[in-house]
Design a protein around this motif. Structure first.
Motif, PDB file in Angstrom:
ATOM      1  N   MET A 265      26.078  80.095  67.097  1.00  0.00           N
ATOM      2  CA  MET A 265      25.120  80.759  66.220  1.00  0.00           C
ATOM      3  C   MET A 265      25.809  81.466  65.054  1.00  0.00           C
ATOM      4  SD  MET A 265      22.309  82.143  68.976  1.00  0.00           S
ATOM      5  CE  MET A 265      20.899  82.008  67.896  1.00  0.00           C
ATOM      6  N   GLY A 266      27.052  81.865  65.249  1.00  0.00           N
ATOM      7  CA  GLY A 266      27.763  82.551  64.173  1.00  0.00           C
ATOM      8  C   GLY A 266      28.439  81.619  63.196  1.00  0.00           C
ATOM      9  N   GLN A 267      28.978  80.504  63.689  1.00  0.00           N
ATOM     10  CA  GLN A 267      29.783  79.614  62.857  1.00  0.00           C
ATOM     11  C   GLN A 267      29.299  78.173  62.871  1.00  0.00           C
ATOM     12  OE1 GLN A 267      33.517  82.168  64.407  1.00  0.00           O
ATOM     13  NE2 GLN A 267      34.132  80.331  63.350  1.00  0.00           N
ATOM     14  N   GLY A 268      28.097  77.947  63.384  1.00  0.00           N
ATOM     15  CA  GLY A 268      27.493  76.639  63.321  1.00  0.00           C
ATOM     16  C   GLY A 268      28.145  75.626  64.241  1.00  0.00           C
ATOM     17  N   LEU A 269      27.617  74.408  64.187  1.00  0.00           N
ATOM     18  CA  LEU A 269      28.137  73.336  65.034  1.00  0.00           C
ATOM     19  C   LEU A 269      29.604  73.024  64.737  1.00  0.00           C
ATOM     20  CD1 LEU A 269      27.372  71.361  67.275  1.00  0.00           C
ATOM     21  CD2 LEU A 269      26.690  69.731  65.496  1.00  0.00           C
ATOM     22  N   PRO A 270      30.049  73.037  63.468  1.00  0.00           N
ATOM     23  CA  PRO A 270      31.481  72.818  63.229  1.00  0.00           C
ATOM     24  C   PRO A 270      32.355  73.852  63.932  1.00  0.00           C
ATOM     25  CG  PRO A 270      30.262  72.543  61.183  1.00  0.00           C
ATOM     26  CD  PRO A 270      29.296  73.083  62.185  1.00  0.00           C
TER      27      PRO A 270
END
Length: 581
Positions: A265-270
């Motif tokens: 949730m903080g840094q996305g799927l990557p």
């Protein structure tokens, strides 16, 4: 920079870059995200400094001692100020024990969250054990015994069940990996099975597991709306989770209590993919180093990381107290890397061959191939997810950013609606887009259009609270009260929902001058509780229907009141006025 650590170095750097790239750009309020983004960057720097700065075993041991002393100091402050922190979730016996060891006057320190303290302690307890075992002088050994006991006592006072599970599981892993004695390995397996049984079979343990499961399931639904980019770093989770996961206006939880969810949730799927690859590479490196019989300090590092990661499955404050908790995790990763480098490195060795011994080349290649195949086979789903993601970001920014003007908010909502429509044009049954679009229509008070969208979403995700509640609200505001009551009763706490409807009824009737919608809310609350007698609520429903011009429905409620309370003067007078009209 040491080439032996290049795979881990590269992954740590990429992880930091995802925080730079997505940590702020996805946030509805960048001011909330900058401090945590800085903490992730600093943590990456801590890793590099430790992994490459500990150039000898002596320096590595000095660093380990300093880390344990710092942890002991934090534990001592927590212990000596425990009674003043007013922790409400600890059992009474822990509270009494902690009060006995609160030996200092109140220093008015900032509130110390017990789960944060537990996350810090659990990573350094293996370090304390190793220093006890490896110290030759009794003076030093006595000091490390005291430090380890202080950390263990502080961990007990936190009453962090996730930390206790993490420490117990790490102890079992240590027995299985480091001991060659069958009795030790059997004991480790028995301890692990017993611990799982204790958590699963006791009422307190099972209640804790179920509460975590509900939180993770709801958080996964929310994360699915922002699947590629996340919601940004910092304090973005509380309002996003409440508004779009629970459909309530006030924050309920401050973080998702799971490290993987926090990263996603903080840094996305990557960020999540890189973090998982980093962890896999880290343990492949550990496995490679274990073959060379390294010094025990190496075991302190990787076991400390293991304890933190297992604890992170149940609780994770690394993105809250980011500077010292995230920094602590990366410092232990760096310590493990440095010790592994010292154990493995031979100047004459062919370094690229060493890389291939622990970097998961095949896994990365297989993952890349699988990703390409997924893009080809599921391109419509991916496009729908992308447009939904962008629409969710636009809606969140429009609704939650505190600096926007009214015109900018309306433009943001229109952009979100357009993006949801694009997602549904690609895949009409995509549940995330149906739900977000339907709930957006509910907020815009276009209830008739909201109903079919939310019905479609409910067919795909019948356990999602935001779908259940959103559909029930759409039914209620659209006058389909039986369906609304049935939907609200599917929520985890129907009684609390019924109370919320009373608030809705008052707000619609008295604050928004929408008496018909207020009457719907009052009546639905009573349909949820058949057999319940609440004369004030019945009176409010009757008065609201009367104000809305629904005189026959008002008459039914007044008559219901008199059937239950024949002496009710207000209802009798209202009926007389209706008869005279």
């Amino acid at each position: 920079m040491h080439r032996l650590l290049l795979p881990i170095d590269a992954l740590v750097t990429l992880f930091v870059l995802t925080a730079v790239w997505l940590g702020v750009s996805s946030s509805y309020d960048p001011a909330l995200s900058y401090p945590v983004q800085l903490g992730v960057i600093v943590s990456g720097g801590v890793y590099l400094a430790v992994a490459h700065g500990l150039v000898t075993w002596r320096i590595a041991y000095v660093f380990g001692r300093l880390l344990l002393l710092a942890s002991t100091a934090a534990a001592a402050v927590f212990i000596l100020q425990f009674a003043y922190q007013d922790y409400v979730e600890v059992p009474a016996i822990i509270e009494r024990i902690g009060s006995l060891t609160t030996l200092l006057p109140n220093l008015n320190l900032a509130w110390q969250h017990p789960n944060a303290e537990a996350a810090f302690m659990i990573g350094t307890i293996p370090l304390g054990v190793v220093l006890i075992v490896t110290s030759r002088r009794w003076l030093w050994r006595s000091l490390w015994i005291v430090c380890t006991l202080v950390c263990l006592y502080a961990l007990l006072l936190t009453f962090s069940r996730g930390a206790m599970v993490g420490l117990g599981a790490t102890l079992c892993i240590a027995g299985l990996v480091l001991s060659k004695k069958l009795i030790v390995r059997v004991g480790a397996v028995a301890l692990l099975i017993g611990g799982i049984a204790a958590v699963a079979l006791t009422s307190a343990g099972s209640a804790w597991v179920l509460s975590r499961w509900d939180l993770y399931r709801n958080s996964l639904y929310v994360a699915g709306d922002y699947v590629l980019t996340g919601i940004g770093l910092g304090d973005t989770f509380p309002l996003v989770y409440s508004r779009y996961g629970l459909l309530i206006q006030v924050p309920q939880l401050t973080y998702p209590h799971n490290l993987l969810l926090s990263v996603w949730m903080g840094q996305g799927l990557p960020g999540l993919v890189i973090f998982l690859l980093l962890i896999i590479t880290f343990y492949l490196f550990v496995r490679r180093v274990l073959r060379s019989q390294p010094r025990r300090l190496f075991h302190a590092g990787w076991l400390g990381v293991t304890a933190i990661l297992i604890h992170g499955l149940f609780d994770s404050r690394q993105y809250i107290e980011v500077l010292w908790l995230m920094g602590h995790l990366f410092a232990l990763i760096g310590l493990t890397a440095a010790c592994g480098r010292l154990a493995l490195w031979q100047p004459e060795e062919d370094v690229p061959k060493v890389f291939r011994r622990y970097f998961p080349n095949r896994l990365v290649a297989a993952t890349a191939i699988a990703a390409v195949i997924a893009v080809i086979l599921f391109n419509q789903e991916l496009l729908a997810a992308w447009h939904t993601n962008q629409g969710a970001l636009a809606e969140t920014h429009a609704e939650l950013n505190p600096t926007l003007r009214a015109a900018d908010r309306e433009a943001g909502f229109r952009q979100a609606q357009s993006l949801y429509q694009q997602a549904l044009a690609i895949n009409p049954v995509w549940p995330n887009a149906n739900r977000r679009m339907g709930n957006l229509y509910v907020k815009a008070e276009d209830f008739a259009q909201a109903v079919p969208l939310l019905e479609q979403a409910y067919r795909a995700e019948p356990a999602n609270i935001a779908t259940i509640k959103g559909l029930a609200l759409a039914y209620m505001w659209n006058g389909q009260l039986e369906g609304a009551a049935e939907g609200f009763n599917l929520l985890p706490d129907p009684a609390r929902m019924a109370e919320e409807l009373l608030t809705w009824g008052y707000w619609r009737t008295n604050e928004q001058d929408q008496p018909l919608l207020g009457a719907y809310a009052y009546e639905t609350s009573q349909l949820m509780l058949p057999g319940n007698v609440s004369i004030p609520v019945w009176q409010a429903a009757a008065d609201a229907y009367r104000a809305a011009g629904e005189l026959e429905r008002a008459r039914q409620w007044y008559e219901r009141i008199l059937a239950e309370a024949p002496d009710n003067t207000a209802a009798r007078q209202a009926l007389a006025e209706l008869d005279d009209a």
